[in-house]
Write a protein that holds these residues in place. Structure first.
Motif, mmCIF file in Angstrom:
data_model
loop_
_atom_site.group_PDB
_atom_site.id
_atom_site.type_symbol
_atom_site.label_atom_id
_atom_site.label_comp_id
_atom_site.label_asym_id
_atom_site.label_seq_id
_atom_site.Cartn_x
_atom_site.Cartn_y
_atom_site.Cartn_z
ATOM 1 N N ASP A 110 37.725 -6.553 9.451
ATOM 2 C CA ASP A 110 38.341 -7.641 9.333
ATOM 3 C C ASP A 110 39.218 -7.527 8.268
ATOM 4 N N PHE A 111 40.369 -8.390 8.233
ATOM 5 C CA PHE A 111 41.290 -8.727 7.069
ATOM 6 C C PHE A 111 40.454 -9.132 5.868
ATOM 7 N N THR A 112 39.590 -10.099 5.882
ATOM 8 C CA THR A 112 38.763 -10.581 4.900
ATOM 9 C C THR A 112 37.969 -9.543 4.327
ATOM 10 N N GLY A 113 37.431 -8.913 5.169
ATOM 11 C CA GLY A 113 36.345 -7.686 4.650
ATOM 12 C C GLY A 113 37.169 -6.701 4.073
ATOM 13 N N ILE A 114 38.384 -6.425 4.437
ATOM 14 C CA ILE A 114 39.323 -5.399 3.698
ATOM 15 C C ILE A 114 39.650 -5.976 2.094
ATOM 16 N N ILE A 115 40.003 -7.227 2.312
ATOM 17 C CA ILE A 115 40.393 -7.634 1.050
ATOM 18 C C ILE A 115 39.006 -7.760 0.017
ATOM 19 N N ARG A 116 37.886 -7.921 0.425
ATOM 20 C CA ARG A 116 36.668 -7.970 -0.217
ATOM 21 C C ARG A 116 36.452 -6.681 -0.857
ATOM 22 N N GLN A 117 36.524 -5.544 0.077
ATOM 23 C CA GLN A 117 36.231 -4.342 -0.222
ATOM 24 C C GLN A 117 37.241 -3.751 -1.399
ATOM 25 N N ILE A 118 38.495 -4.173 -1.209
ATOM 26 C CA ILE A 118 39.478 -3.825 -2.259
ATOM 27 C C ILE A 118 39.153 -4.227 -3.678
ATOM 28 N N ILE A 119 38.792 -5.637 -3.721
ATOM 29 C CA ILE A 119 38.319 -6.266 -4.868
ATOM 30 C C ILE A 119 37.209 -5.605 -5.549
ATOM 31 N N ILE A 120 36.213 -4.985 -4.557
ATOM 32 C CA ILE A 120 35.068 -4.593 -5.215
ATOM 33 C C ILE A 120 35.322 -3.064 -5.515
ATOM 34 N N SER A 121 36.261 -2.147 -4.657
ATOM 35 C CA SER A 121 36.311 -0.771 -5.007
ATOM 36 C C SER A 121 37.442 -0.477 -6.080
ATOM 37 N N ALA A 122 38.835 -1.284 -6.036
ATOM 38 C CA ALA A 122 39.744 -1.107 -6.887
ATOM 39 C C ALA A 122 39.140 -0.702 -8.535
ATOM 40 N N PRO A 123 38.468 -1.634 -9.038
ATOM 41 C CA PRO A 123 38.035 -1.446 -10.327
ATOM 42 C C PRO A 123 37.323 -0.234 -10.618
ATOM 43 N N ALA A 124 36.316 -0.034 -9.528
ATOM 44 C CA ALA A 124 35.471 1.044 -9.691
ATOM 45 C C ALA A 124 36.206 2.465 -9.547
ATOM 46 N N VAL A 125 37.433 2.486 -8.735
ATOM 47 C CA VAL A 125 38.090 3.837 -8.630
ATOM 48 C C VAL A 125 38.982 3.864 -10.021
ATOM 49 N N LEU A 126 39.336 2.955 -10.633
ATOM 50 C CA LEU A 126 40.162 2.822 -11.819
ATOM 51 C C LEU A 126 39.142 3.476 -12.878
ATOM 52 N N ILE A 127 38.236 2.705 -13.043
ATOM 53 C CA ILE A 127 37.182 3.150 -14.034
ATOM 54 C C ILE A 127 37.023 4.653 -13.940
ATOM 55 N N ALA A 128 36.487 5.013 -13.029
ATOM 56 C CA ALA A 128 36.314 6.325 -12.609
ATOM 57 C C ALA A 128 37.361 7.363 -13.035
ATOM 58 N N ILE A 129 38.637 7.258 -12.435
ATOM 59 C CA ILE A 129 39.620 8.065 -12.759
ATOM 60 C C ILE A 129 40.171 8.264 -14.146
ATOM 61 N N VAL A 130 40.120 7.000 -14.626
ATOM 62 C CA VAL A 130 40.633 6.707 -16.130
ATOM 63 C C VAL A 130 39.720 7.675 -16.931
ATOM 64 N N PHE A 131 38.408 7.287 -16.989
ATOM 65 C CA PHE A 131 37.645 7.926 -17.814
ATOM 66 C C PHE A 131 37.555 9.477 -17.672
ATOM 67 N N HIS A 132 37.552 9.824 -16.461
ATOM 68 C CA HIS A 132 37.560 11.289 -16.081
ATOM 69 C C HIS A 132 38.804 12.058 -16.846
ATOM 70 N N GLU A 133 39.948 11.391 -16.437
ATOM 71 C CA GLU A 133 40.974 12.121 -17.164
ATOM 72 C C GLU A 133 41.298 11.966 -18.644
ATOM 73 N N LEU A 134 40.788 10.752 -19.133
ATOM 74 C CA LEU A 134 40.735 10.615 -20.467
ATOM 75 C C LEU A 134 39.641 11.768 -21.377
ATOM 76 N N ALA A 135 38.719 11.958 -20.755
ATOM 77 C CA ALA A 135 37.756 12.993 -21.216
ATOM 78 C C ALA A 135 38.372 14.386 -21.330
ATOM 79 N N HIS A 136 39.102 14.594 -20.249
ATOM 80 C CA HIS A 136 39.797 15.880 -20.310
ATOM 81 C C HIS A 136 40.579 16.164 -21.410
ATOM 82 N N GLY A 137 41.354 14.899 -21.640
ATOM 83 C CA GLY A 137 42.397 15.012 -22.974
ATOM 84 C C GLY A 137 41.650 14.837 -24.104
#
Length: 219
Positions: free
Chosen positions: A2-29
């Motif tokens: 449901d909509f509430t579940g989607i929002i909840r999952q976004i709040i949980i997943s968005a920081p995790a995705v950003l942390i993962a990709i930022v550190f991944h690319e930063l490490a390459h550089g």
């Protein structure tokens, strides 16, 4: 979901995705910079600012689509590739292999740090802080662990342009490395076909299990 579940999952997943990709690319550089190539630095990519690394499709649209289509069971994303000039390395082949290895290594390091935080900092505070603060922190850290582990394992698939392919090209004899260079233009298509047919799981999930066994040493 449901909509509430989607929002909840976004709040949980968005920081995790950003942390993962930022550190991944930063490490390459960062690895490239340490090996003598300042292309990433001059491009403004040696930063933890996620805006510098965001790819509109790979960082925002694709994770959101996966969140909806899989009912929150699978979230994945990627950032803009960090520019690297191998001709600035003393040994271009070895330099590219080390740069490629930096991304997955950074993801595993982030997962280890999050594991230590949960075990030695967050869990001892259970009951001392309100559940509405405690529970989201634990969920975000657990999501960060999972996404970093999966991202590291996926990128180690030995097909260029994924990191595993770059590493393999750096350690194989030159003639085999040149053969992989010919495969690289079709690498993305090969990976997509592997995802569709489920072949990626043959390689990814054993690595995921291995990485979680490593994390267990810190828990």
């Amino acid at each position: 979901m449901d909509f509430t579940g989607i929002i909840r999952q976004i709040i949980i997943s968005a920081p995790a995705v950003l942390i993962a990709i930022v550190f991944h690319e930063l490490a390459h550089g960062w690895v490239a910079y340490k090996l003598g190539d300042n292309t990433a630095k001059l491009s403004g990519r040696l930063t933890l600012n996620p805006i510098s690394h965001i790819d509109p499709f790979g960082t925002i649209i694709m994770p959101f689509m996966l969140l909806i289509l899989t009912s929150g069971q699978w979230v994945f994303g990627y950032a803009k590739p960090v520019p690297v000039n191998p001709y600035n390395f003393k040994n271009p082949r070895a330099g590219m292999a080390l740069c490629a290895a930096g991304g997955p290594a950074a993801n595993l390091a982030v997962a280890i740090v999050c594991t230590i935080l949960i075990k030695w900092l967050i869990l001892p505070l259970m009951g001392a802080i309100p559940d509405f603060i405690f529970d989201p922190i634990v969920l975000i850290l657990k999501a960060t662990i999972m996404i970093n582990i999966v991202l590291a394992a996926f990128n180690l698939i030995p097909i260029p342009p994924l990191d595993g392919g770059r590493i393999l090209m750096g350690v194989l004899p030159l003639r085999y490395s040149q053969l992989m260079e010919r495969i690289e233009p079709f690498g993305s298509l090969i990976v997509i076909l592997m995802i569709i047919t489920g072949l990626t799981s043959v390689f990814v999930w054993p690595l995921v299990k291995l990485f979680f066994n490593i994390l267990s040493l810190f828990y």
